[in-house]
Design a protein around this motif. Structure first.
Motif, PDB file in Angstrom:
ATOM      1  N   LEU A   4       0.817  -1.207   0.000  1.00 51.67           N
ATOM      2  CA  LEU A   4       0.000   0.000   0.000  1.00 51.67           C
ATOM      3  C   LEU A   4       0.858   1.268   0.000  1.00 51.67           C
ATOM      4  CD1 LEU A   4      -2.741  -1.065   2.579  1.00 51.67           C
ATOM      5  CD2 LEU A   4      -3.053  -0.774   0.115  1.00 51.67           C
ATOM      6  N   ASP A   5       2.025   1.189   0.617  1.00 58.49           N
ATOM      7  CA  ASP A   5       2.883   2.368   0.753  1.00 58.49           C
ATOM      8  C   ASP A   5       3.732   2.653  -0.491  1.00 58.49           C
ATOM      9  OD1 ASP A   5       1.943   2.615   3.309  1.00 58.49           O
ATOM     10  OD2 ASP A   5       3.785   1.955   4.307  1.00 58.49           O
ATOM     11  N   GLU A   6       3.940   1.635  -1.289  1.00 58.57           N
ATOM     12  CA  GLU A   6       4.971   1.681  -2.330  1.00 58.57           C
ATOM     13  C   GLU A   6       4.803   2.810  -3.346  1.00 58.57           C
ATOM     14  OE1 GLU A   6       7.152  -1.481  -5.380  1.00 58.57           O
ATOM     15  OE2 GLU A   6       5.113  -1.892  -4.648  1.00 58.57           O
ATOM     16  N   ASN A   7       3.593   3.118  -3.746  1.00 58.78           N
ATOM     17  CA  ASN A   7       3.365   4.083  -4.829  1.00 58.78           C
ATOM     18  C   ASN A   7       3.221   5.526  -4.360  1.00 58.78           C
ATOM     19  OD1 ASN A   7       3.518   2.174  -6.805  1.00 58.78           O
ATOM     20  ND2 ASN A   7       1.309   1.923  -7.062  1.00 58.78           N
ATOM     21  N   TYR A   8       3.379   5.757  -3.046  1.00 55.94           N
ATOM     22  CA  TYR A   8       3.188   7.126  -2.559  1.00 55.94           C
ATOM     23  C   TYR A   8       4.325   8.038  -3.033  1.00 55.94           C
ATOM     24  CZ  TYR A   8       2.304  11.129   0.395  1.00 55.94           C
ATOM     25  OH  TYR A   8       2.036  12.408   0.842  1.00 55.94           O
ATOM     26  N   LEU A   9       3.941   9.223  -3.486  1.00 61.37           N
ATOM     27  CA  LEU A   9       4.897  10.260  -3.878  1.00 61.37           C
ATOM     28  C   LEU A   9       4.620  11.517  -3.059  1.00 61.37           C
ATOM     29  CD1 LEU A   9       4.778   9.826  -7.765  1.00 61.37           C
ATOM     30  CD2 LEU A   9       6.627   9.118  -6.232  1.00 61.37           C
ATOM     31  N   PRO A  10       5.637  12.330  -2.804  1.00 62.44           N
ATOM     32  CA  PRO A  10       5.439  13.540  -2.003  1.00 62.44           C
ATOM     33  C   PRO A  10       4.335  14.439  -2.570  1.00 62.44           C
ATOM     34  CG  PRO A  10       7.777  13.133  -2.308  1.00 62.44           C
ATOM     35  CD  PRO A  10       7.055  12.160  -3.200  1.00 62.44           C
ATOM     36  N   HIS A  11       3.588  15.033  -1.662  1.00 58.12           N
ATOM     37  CA  HIS A  11       2.500  15.958  -2.008  1.00 58.12           C
ATOM     38  C   HIS A  11       2.836  17.367  -1.514  1.00 58.12           C
ATOM     39  CE1 HIS A  11       0.335  12.307  -2.828  1.00 58.12           C
ATOM     40  NE2 HIS A  11      -0.841  12.898  -2.954  1.00 58.12           N
ATOM     41  N   LYS A  12       2.201  18.324  -2.114  1.00 57.43           N
ATOM     42  CA  LYS A  12       2.238  19.674  -1.569  1.00 57.43           C
ATOM     43  C   LYS A  12       1.573  19.663  -0.205  1.00 57.43           C
ATOM     44  CE  LYS A  12       0.600  24.377  -2.540  1.00 57.43           C
ATOM     45  NZ  LYS A  12      -0.183  25.242  -3.478  1.00 57.43           N
ATOM     46  N   VAL A  13       2.164  20.368   0.757  1.00 57.93           N
ATOM     47  CA  VAL A  13       1.613  20.390   2.109  1.00 57.93           C
ATOM     48  C   VAL A  13       0.234  21.051   2.093  1.00 57.93           C
ATOM     49  CG1 VAL A  13       1.903  21.303   4.444  1.00 57.93           C
ATOM     50  CG2 VAL A  13       3.866  20.386   3.202  1.00 57.93           C
ATOM     51  N   VAL A  14      -0.751  20.374   2.674  1.00 58.82           N
ATOM     52  CA  VAL A  14      -2.118  20.873   2.749  1.00 58.82           C
ATOM     53  C   VAL A  14      -2.566  20.815   4.201  1.00 58.82           C
ATOM     54  CG1 VAL A  14      -4.522  20.531   2.026  1.00 58.82           C
ATOM     55  CG2 VAL A  14      -2.650  20.062   0.430  1.00 58.82           C
ATOM     56  N   GLY A  15      -3.150  21.882   4.707  1.00 54.63           N
ATOM     57  CA  GLY A  15      -3.655  21.889   6.074  1.00 54.63           C
ATOM     58  C   GLY A  15      -2.862  22.832   6.953  1.00 54.63           C
ATOM     59  N   ALA A  16      -1.535  22.704   6.942  1.00 56.07           N
ATOM     60  CA  ALA A  16      -0.695  23.587   7.753  1.00 56.07           C
ATOM     61  C   ALA A  16      -0.505  24.901   7.021  1.00 56.07           C
ATOM     62  CB  ALA A  16       0.649  22.916   8.022  1.00 56.07           C
ATOM     63  N   LEU A  17      -1.414  25.816   7.229  1.00 59.63           N
ATOM     64  CA  LEU A  17      -1.425  27.067   6.472  1.00 59.63           C
ATOM     65  C   LEU A  17      -1.062  28.244   7.370  1.00 59.63           C
ATOM     66  CD1 LEU A  17      -4.734  26.459   4.515  1.00 59.63           C
ATOM     67  CD2 LEU A  17      -2.404  25.979   3.779  1.00 59.63           C
TER      68      LEU A  17
END
Length: 330
Positions: free
Chosen positions: A317-330
């Protein structure tokens, strides 16, 4: 139902928390396309209590406080106050449709005291079990905020403090200021975390584990995107602009993860929701916050207790994760 201590506290909470953002008066707030009215909300709250859920999360800003009103009345009618853990938040204005006035939002002492008194009145209770600061306030010294929050705990109006959606350096600074002054520290973090958004694995989650802070993330199912086909049409997917801003820009890479969730669910003959919740618990999450608009989803959640994913499953399940733009900490 299964229960867990919330971080290093002695507080027992159900292993998932019912989020109440979907409850409220559609004329008073955002997300009017999928808000449930009071009668519909009460059905779900009663079902949650019957299943043993004792942890409920709302906020002053949800439908301009009407979510708190609905939840408070239902708890008074269906449960004993001492048997439930009520969490709410301050920072945003509680005026209808996002309106605001000076000193009714943010984390100044005046704003915090004002919003907490209004939340207590709407919830119909003498105390709040967990008060979260909904965002970081860049305009108010953190010393003022932490002092005010400490006063609320000492007064008995609040039992525990929580924080939500911020950078780790900010959270650490707040904890340091509290410890330095002998004030109450935050006991729980409500951050953004799910199979499609894992940026807090870098710093926030390890920091919380190291310091005994409970983890009760919001959006554990990525607003439903983890647990349904990406092209599925729901009222929320069409009208929830907040969720669209979080996930639509990373659709291609996220779809690969969703396909793996679906495949693993078929392999174990369980639902995708159960896979997503089992994944969270095995990542060390204490009580993910789940919002529902139908009773049947609560029954679905209960099936996750019978599922244990292998390390091979977790890696898959973890293998395909790629970094995302930070969302929430604004």
């Amino acid at each position: 139902m299964e229960y867990v201590k919330l971080g290093a506290t002695g507080l027992d909470v159900s292993k998932f928390c019912l989020g109440c953002m979907s409850f409220g008066d559609a004329t008073r707030g955002f997300h009017s396309g999928w808000l449930l009215d009071e009668d519909q909300s009460r059905v779900i709250i009663k079902k949650a209590l019957d299943l043993g859920i004792n942890f409920f999360d709302t906020a002053n800003v949800y439908a301009a406080g009407s979510s708190e009103e609905y939840l408070g009345r239902a708890i008074r009618d269906f449960a004993n106050r001492e048997d439930v853990v009520l969490a709410t938040k301050c920072f945003f204005s509680d005026l209808p449709n996002g309106k605001s006035k000076p000193n009714n939002h943010g984390l100044s002492q005046k704003a915090i005291f004002h919003q907490v008194e209004r939340s207590l009145k709407r919830l119909g209770t003498d105390y709040i079990d967990i008060l979260y600061i909904h965002r970081w306030d860049y305009q108010t010294p953190i010393e003022e905020t932490m002092s005010a929050l400490n006063d609320l705990v000492r007064s008995g109006k609040v039992r525990y403090l929580g924080a939500s959606a911020m950078y780790t350096w900010q959270f650490q600074k707040a904890q340091y200021i509290a410890e330095k002054n002998g004030w109450t520290k935050f006991a729980v973090m409500q951050n953004h975390y799910n199979l499609l958004y894992r940026e807090d694995e870098r710093e926030m989650i390890p920091f919380c584990r190291e310091t005994g802070v409970g983890l009760a993330p919001y959006s554990p199912l990525a607003s439903g995107r983890v647990v349904r086909d990406w092209i599925a049409d729901t009222a929320r997917s069409k009208t929830d602009t907040t969720a669209q801003s979080k996930y639509d820009s990373t659709q291609e890479q996220d779809m690969a993860i969703v396909k793996r969730v679906a495949g693993l669910a078929d392999q174990y003959d369980v639902t995708r929701t159960q896979i997503a919740l089992a994944w969270l618990w095995q990542k060390g999450i204490h009580s993910p916050i789940v919002g529902v608009t139908k009773e049947k989803y609560l029954d679905d959640f209960m099936g996750a207790f019978d599922l244990h994913l292998t390390q091979e499953d977790m890696d898959y399940l973890d293998e395909n994760y790629l970094p995302h733009k930070v969302v929430g900490a604004l």
